[in-house]
Design a protein around this motif. Structure first.
Motif, PDB file in Angstrom:
ATOM      1  N   GLY A  58       0.819  -1.206   0.000  1.00  0.00           N
ATOM      2  CA  GLY A  58       0.000   0.000   0.000  1.00  0.00           C
ATOM      3  C   GLY A  58       0.850   1.252   0.000  1.00  0.00           C
ATOM      4  N   THR A  59       0.223   2.402   0.149  1.00  0.00           N
ATOM      5  CA  THR A  59       0.958   3.662   0.238  1.00  0.00           C
ATOM      6  C   THR A  59       1.622   3.709   1.605  1.00  0.00           C
ATOM      7  OG1 THR A  59      -0.928   4.783   1.207  1.00  0.00           O
ATOM      8  CG2 THR A  59      -0.767   4.830  -1.185  1.00  0.00           C
ATOM      9  N   PRO A  60       2.639   4.544   1.770  1.00  0.00           N
ATOM     10  CA  PRO A  60       3.298   4.641   3.073  1.00  0.00           C
ATOM     11  C   PRO A  60       2.288   4.867   4.197  1.00  0.00           C
ATOM     12  CG  PRO A  60       4.561   5.852   1.454  1.00  0.00           C
ATOM     13  CD  PRO A  60       3.325   5.385   0.755  1.00  0.00           C
ATOM     14  N   ALA A  61       1.298   5.727   3.982  1.00  0.00           N
ATOM     15  CA  ALA A  61       0.318   6.014   5.027  1.00  0.00           C
ATOM     16  C   ALA A  61      -0.457   4.755   5.397  1.00  0.00           C
ATOM     17  CB  ALA A  61      -0.638   7.108   4.547  1.00  0.00           C
ATOM     18  N   GLU A  62      -0.851   3.976   4.381  1.00  0.00           N
ATOM     19  CA  GLU A  62      -1.592   2.737   4.639  1.00  0.00           C
ATOM     20  C   GLU A  62      -0.743   1.740   5.421  1.00  0.00           C
ATOM     21  OE1 GLU A  62      -4.334   2.892   0.572  1.00  0.00           O
ATOM     22  OE2 GLU A  62      -2.562   1.632   0.671  1.00  0.00           O
ATOM     23  N   ILE A  63       0.557   1.662   5.053  1.00  0.00           N
ATOM     24  CA  ILE A  63       1.442   0.692   5.713  1.00  0.00           C
ATOM     25  C   ILE A  63       1.618   1.024   7.192  1.00  0.00           C
ATOM     26  CG2 ILE A  63       3.825  -0.174   5.773  1.00  0.00           C
ATOM     27  CD1 ILE A  63       2.106  -1.296   3.485  1.00  0.00           C
ATOM     28  N   VAL A  64       1.826   2.321   7.483  1.00  0.00           N
ATOM     29  CA  VAL A  64       2.019   2.715   8.879  1.00  0.00           C
ATOM     30  C   VAL A  64       0.781   2.422   9.710  1.00  0.00           C
ATOM     31  CG1 VAL A  64       2.802   4.573  10.397  1.00  0.00           C
ATOM     32  CG2 VAL A  64       3.468   4.582   8.001  1.00  0.00           C
ATOM     33  N   ALA A  65      -0.381   2.496   9.037  1.00  0.00           N
ATOM     34  CA  ALA A  65      -1.639   2.295   9.773  1.00  0.00           C
ATOM     35  C   ALA A  65      -2.034   0.830   9.854  1.00  0.00           C
ATOM     36  CB  ALA A  65      -2.758   3.098   9.088  1.00  0.00           C
ATOM     37  N   ASN A  66      -1.284  -0.054   9.171  1.00  0.00           N
ATOM     38  CA  ASN A  66      -1.652  -1.474   9.120  1.00  0.00           C
ATOM     39  C   ASN A  66      -1.210  -2.192  10.398  1.00  0.00           C
ATOM     40  OD1 ASN A  66      -1.496  -4.308   8.630  1.00  0.00           O
ATOM     41  ND2 ASN A  66      -1.670  -3.886   6.428  1.00  0.00           N
ATOM     42  N   GLN A  67      -2.167  -2.702  11.159  1.00  0.00           N
ATOM     43  CA  GLN A  67      -1.853  -3.288  12.462  1.00  0.00           C
ATOM     44  C   GLN A  67      -0.929  -4.495  12.348  1.00  0.00           C
ATOM     45  OE1 GLN A  67      -2.569  -1.676  15.217  1.00  0.00           O
ATOM     46  NE2 GLN A  67      -1.253  -3.193  16.217  1.00  0.00           N
ATOM     47  N   GLU A  68      -1.187  -5.338  11.303  1.00  0.00           N
ATOM     48  CA  GLU A  68      -0.366  -6.537  11.088  1.00  0.00           C
ATOM     49  C   GLU A  68       1.107  -6.166  10.884  1.00  0.00           C
ATOM     50  OE1 GLU A  68      -1.511 -10.482   8.734  1.00  0.00           O
ATOM     51  OE2 GLU A  68      -2.471  -8.679   7.944  1.00  0.00           O
ATOM     52  N   VAL A  69       1.328  -5.130  10.059  1.00  0.00           N
ATOM     53  CA  VAL A  69       2.695  -4.701   9.773  1.00  0.00           C
ATOM     54  C   VAL A  69       3.344  -4.149  11.035  1.00  0.00           C
ATOM     55  CG1 VAL A  69       4.123  -3.118   8.414  1.00  0.00           C
ATOM     56  CG2 VAL A  69       2.107  -4.193   7.378  1.00  0.00           C
ATOM     57  N   VAL A  70       2.598  -3.374  11.769  1.00  0.00           N
ATOM     58  CA  VAL A  70       3.139  -2.793  13.000  1.00  0.00           C
ATOM     59  C   VAL A  70       3.548  -3.913  13.955  1.00  0.00           C
ATOM     60  CG1 VAL A  70       2.609  -1.384  15.029  1.00  0.00           C
ATOM     61  CG2 VAL A  70       1.828  -0.663  12.756  1.00  0.00           C
ATOM     62  N   ASP A  71       2.688  -4.934  14.071  1.00  0.00           N
ATOM     63  CA  ASP A  71       3.005  -6.057  14.960  1.00  0.00           C
ATOM     64  C   ASP A  71       4.246  -6.804  14.499  1.00  0.00           C
ATOM     65  OD1 ASP A  71       0.868  -5.383  16.439  1.00  0.00           O
ATOM     66  OD2 ASP A  71      -0.473  -6.949  15.668  1.00  0.00           O
ATOM     67  N   ALA A  72       4.317  -7.072  13.189  1.00  0.00           N
ATOM     68  CA  ALA A  72       5.380  -7.932  12.682  1.00  0.00           C
ATOM     69  C   ALA A  72       6.717  -7.214  12.555  1.00  0.00           C
ATOM     70  CB  ALA A  72       4.983  -8.517  11.330  1.00  0.00           C
ATOM     71  N   TYR A  73       6.685  -5.931  12.215  1.00  0.00           N
ATOM     72  CA  TYR A  73       7.937  -5.292  11.842  1.00  0.00           C
ATOM     73  C   TYR A  73       8.123  -3.922  12.475  1.00  0.00           C
ATOM     74  CZ  TYR A  73      11.657  -3.528   8.834  1.00  0.00           C
ATOM     75  OH  TYR A  73      12.805  -3.009   8.356  1.00  0.00           O
ATOM     76  N   LEU A  74       7.191  -3.034  12.183  1.00  0.00           N
ATOM     77  CA  LEU A  74       7.370  -1.659  12.647  1.00  0.00           C
ATOM     78  C   LEU A  74       7.378  -1.601  14.164  1.00  0.00           C
ATOM     79  CD1 LEU A  74       5.157   0.299  10.117  1.00  0.00           C
ATOM     80  CD2 LEU A  74       7.626  -0.102  10.092  1.00  0.00           C
ATOM     81  N   GLY A  75       6.552  -2.467  14.781  1.00  0.00           N
ATOM     82  CA  GLY A  75       6.477  -2.498  16.240  1.00  0.00           C
ATOM     83  C   GLY A  75       7.844  -2.633  16.867  1.00  0.00           C
ATOM     84  N   GLU A  76       8.622  -3.582  16.345  1.00  0.00           N
ATOM     85  CA  GLU A  76       9.917  -3.849  16.980  1.00  0.00           C
ATOM     86  C   GLU A  76      10.881  -2.677  16.821  1.00  0.00           C
ATOM     87  OE1 GLU A  76      12.585  -6.315  13.794  1.00  0.00           O
ATOM     88  OE2 GLU A  76      10.915  -7.387  14.725  1.00  0.00           O
ATOM     89  N   SER A  77      10.786  -1.962  15.682  1.00  0.00           N
ATOM     90  CA  SER A  77      11.722  -0.861  15.514  1.00  0.00           C
ATOM     91  C   SER A  77      11.302   0.361  16.323  1.00  0.00           C
ATOM     92  CB  SER A  77      11.867  -0.498  14.027  1.00  0.00           C
ATOM     93  OG  SER A  77      10.613  -0.189  13.477  1.00  0.00           O
ATOM     94  N   HIS A  78       9.993   0.415  16.676  1.00  0.00           N
ATOM     95  CA  HIS A  78       9.561   1.531  17.513  1.00  0.00           C
ATOM     96  C   HIS A  78       9.739   1.232  18.993  1.00  0.00           C
ATOM     97  CE1 HIS A  78       8.097   4.180  14.445  1.00  0.00           C
ATOM     98  NE2 HIS A  78       7.429   3.192  13.868  1.00  0.00           N
ATOM     99  N   ALA A  79       9.814  -0.062  19.303  1.00  0.00           N
ATOM    100  CA  ALA A  79       9.865  -0.458  20.709  1.00  0.00           C
ATOM    101  C   ALA A  79      11.168  -0.033  21.378  1.00  0.00           C
ATOM    102  CB  ALA A  79       9.703  -1.964  20.853  1.00  0.00           C
TER     103      ALA A  79
END
Ligand SMILES: Nc1ncnc2c1ncn2[C@@H]1O[C@H](COP(=O)(O)OP(=O)(O)OP(=O)(O)O)[C@@H](O)[C@H]1O
Ligand SMILES: [Mg+2]
Lengths: 240, 360
Positions: free
Chosen positions: A219-240
């Motif tokens: 998706g677009t960057p905005a959609e990806i940041v808002a995607n819960q699955e992505v946040v859990d799998a990947y973005l979550g860890e880099s923000h943690a």
């Protein structure tokens, strides 16, 4: 508008390991596609399959509408698709100019013409002062730029960049970002693997997320940041 | 056509000093036989030319393309055997035999290449040795064709004549000297052209990183085979020349691992991947091996008065050191490789540029 690159159900197995499994997506010409995912997600493997470094185990790949599945890397390059390597691969004993000339010789048999093309690309990446340096002696930032100049010299329509900002300091990364946007302005389509989330969100028109070899989201960057699955799998860890 | 024009253009751009030096050396070499009236000196020069041809040929594949073949005796032997079999058993003059040898060698190269080039690094080296061993054993066992282990002795070389004009009947060393010189210059010229063309860039890119080269539009298998074919053709030429000059060949000389290693050493000692490296290698190795063979060390010790010729030690050295020349040669080669990783030429260059830097 027809896709410049299309992947249909591409899988790659290493023994029992599915490094890529059933990946499908298409790329619009002129766009920048970000390819993200945790270490070992299969990003580099996907580049290797697309550029013919090894054939995919399953699935089909189309470039400008032509099937290129299983085509050798030199043929793929001459069709107009070029890639950089995550671990840079300078031709160490050759000069900076000679390195880029090797890329340029993909389009001409004349050394004089190749030299002109190479000089042009070296000035694009800001290395025109370094033409007679031996490639093996360059620091990492310049090796990355050399790698960019060398693929640009093959006159690609589609560029696959594998972590060209990896290991660079913020100033050098900023330079590469500017370069990627400049390449886009010239109408060259790009697929960019990057771990720096700020950078990838800024430059990408669309993003594909891989996880454990599978396509998790697109998706677009905005959609990806808002995607819960992505946040859990990947973005979550880099923000943690 | 465009490539040809480009080469001419590059030749025009060569700076005059090296070109003049090259022409001066060539001129001196042309005058050497009439001025130095010594068959032994001519013999040494002919062996040097032969080594230059062998070294330059290997350099194209090993030095420029990075494929370390330790099986070049295959092409040396193919040239030697083709020429000798045709000359002795079919009465074909060696000129044609030499061309036939080149054809046979290129064919052999493409077969060996199609198998060995699937492998990389040390595996390629081993495969190249194995392929040549197969050829040696074949030559040893095909007795009807090659005379087996007995080898082939040249009885007489047909004279070279155009119509009724006799150019030479090969009874002196002079014709071999000039032919060797021309061949050596030819292979140097070919190396120069390769280095200054697209082909040379592709060869060197493959040497530096085959996968990177492949991804930049270079077909590695095409260029590796091309490099091997050029290399094999000139190695074959050296083999034909050797066979006719020495007048005797057998599998254990021309098809041996020894020969393959010899060819590689010329390059490694002189300096790999440079035009004049093999020339330097030949200039070092040929006189060295001749000197050791003629037991120059013992002679030196005796003349220097360090060893009495009639003492037991003197007797021992005289008896045995000549046989140990291979050992001493080997030790010297190892020393050069250890202390001059870029060969003698690279070492000299480093010293010269070092001095210049200090002076500046
Ligand atoms: N040639 C190979 N043989 C066996 N396994 C491989 C091979 N190449 C990659 N793999 C495996 O495939 C998986 C995906 O690797 P890949 O290099 O594509 O990941 P990546 O997403 O590029 O990771 P990174 O962000 O660390 O570069 C990993 O588990 C890796 O160990
Ligand atoms: Mg990777």
């Amino acid at each position: 508008m027809s896709a410049i690159l299309e992947l249909k159900h591409v899988s790659k197995f290493f023994g029992g390991l599915a490094a890529n499994s059933d990946i499908s997506f298409a790329m619009e010409p002129g766009m920048i596609k970000g390819l993200i995912g945790p270490n070992g997600a299969g990003k580099t493997t996907l580049f290797n399959c697309i550029t013919g470094y090894y054939p995919p185990s399953r699935g089909e790949i189309f470039f400008k509408g032509h099937p290129i599945t299983g085509l050798q890397p030199d043929r793929v390059c001459r069709l107009g698709m070029a890639r950089t390597w995550q671990k840079v691969r300078p031709l160490v004993k050759m000069t900076v100019l000679d390195n880029v000339m090797v890329g340029a010789l993909c389009r001409t048999n004349s050394l004089a013409k190749a030299r002109n093309i190479a000089m042009e690309q070296l000035s694009v990446v800001g290395m025109e002062q370094k033409t007679h340096f031996i490639a093996g002696g360059l620091p990492i930032g310049e090796r990355k730029k050399l790698e960019m100049a060398r693929v640009l010299a093959t006159k690609p329509e589609l560029l696959l960049l594998d972590e060209v900002m990896g290991g660079l300091n913020p100033a050098e990364s900023e330079e590469i970002i500017r370069l990627i946007l400049e390449i886009k302005a010239r109408g060259i389509t790009q697929m960019v693997i990057e771990h720096d989330m700020k950078a990838i969100m800024r430059i990408s028109d669309r993003i594909v997320v891989l996880n454990s070899g599978e396509k998790l989201a697109e998706g677009t960057p905005a959609e990806i940041v808002a995607n819960q699955e992505v946040v859990d799998a990947y973005l979550g860890e880099s923000h943690a | 056509m465009s490539i040809f024009g480009e080469i001419i253009g590059t030749i025009r751009r060569v700076s005059p000093l090296p070109l003049l030096t090259f022409l001066a050396v060539t001129g001196a070499l042309l005058l050497f036989p009439p001025l130095v009236d010594s068959p032994y000196a001519l013999h040494i020069m002919i062996l040097i030319f032969l080594s230059v041809i062998m070294g330059e040929s290997w350099n194209i594949l090993g030095g420029y393309t990075g494929q370390y073949s330790v099986g070049h005796a295959a092409y040396f032997g193919a040239g030697a055997y083709t020429t000798m079999i045709l000359m002795q058993f079919r009465e074909v003059p060696p000129w044609y035999g030499m061309l036939a040898g080149i054809a046979v060698s290129i064919l052999t190269a493409l077969i060996i290449g199609s198998i060995c080039f699937r492998l990389r690094g040390p595996y390629f080296v081993l495969a190249s040795i194995a392929a040549t061993e197969i050829l040696r054993l074949t030559a040893l066992n095909l007795k009807d064709f090659t005379n087996g282990a007995e080898g082939i002795l040249a009885t007489d070389i047909p004279p070279l004549q155009f119509g009724s004009f006799l150019v030479t009947d090969f009874t002196t060393k002079d014709p071999f000297y000039y032919i060797g010189l021309v061949f050596a210059l030819a292979v140097i010229a070919v190396t120069w052209i390769v280095q200054h063309s697209k082909i040379g860039y592709c060869f060197q890119a493959i040497r530096e990183d085959q996968d990177a080269a492949h991804s930049l539009g270079i077909n590695p298998s095409l260029y590796k085979n091309l490099s091997l074919a050029i290399s094999a053709a000139f190695t074959s030429l050296a083999g034909s020349f050797y066979a006719v000059y020495i007048g005797f060949i057998d599998p254990t000389t021309v098809l041996s691992l020894d020969m393959s290693v010899q060819i590689v050493l010329i390059c490694i000692i002189g300096g790999i991947g440079t035009i004049f490296g093999p020339v330097v290698g030949a200039l070092v190795l040929v006189p060295l091996s001749e000197a050791l063979r003629s037991n120059i060390i013992t002679q030196g010790l005796i003349t220097a008065g360090l060893v009495n010729e009639d003492s037991p030690v003197g007797q021992f050295l005289k008896e045995n050191l000549a046989h140990a020349h291979v050992l001493i040669y080997g030790i010297l080669v190892v020393v050069v490789i250890l202390f001059m990783p870029d060969g003698v030429l690279g070492f000299l260059r480093k010293i010269l540029t070092g001095k210049r830097r200090k002076a500046a």
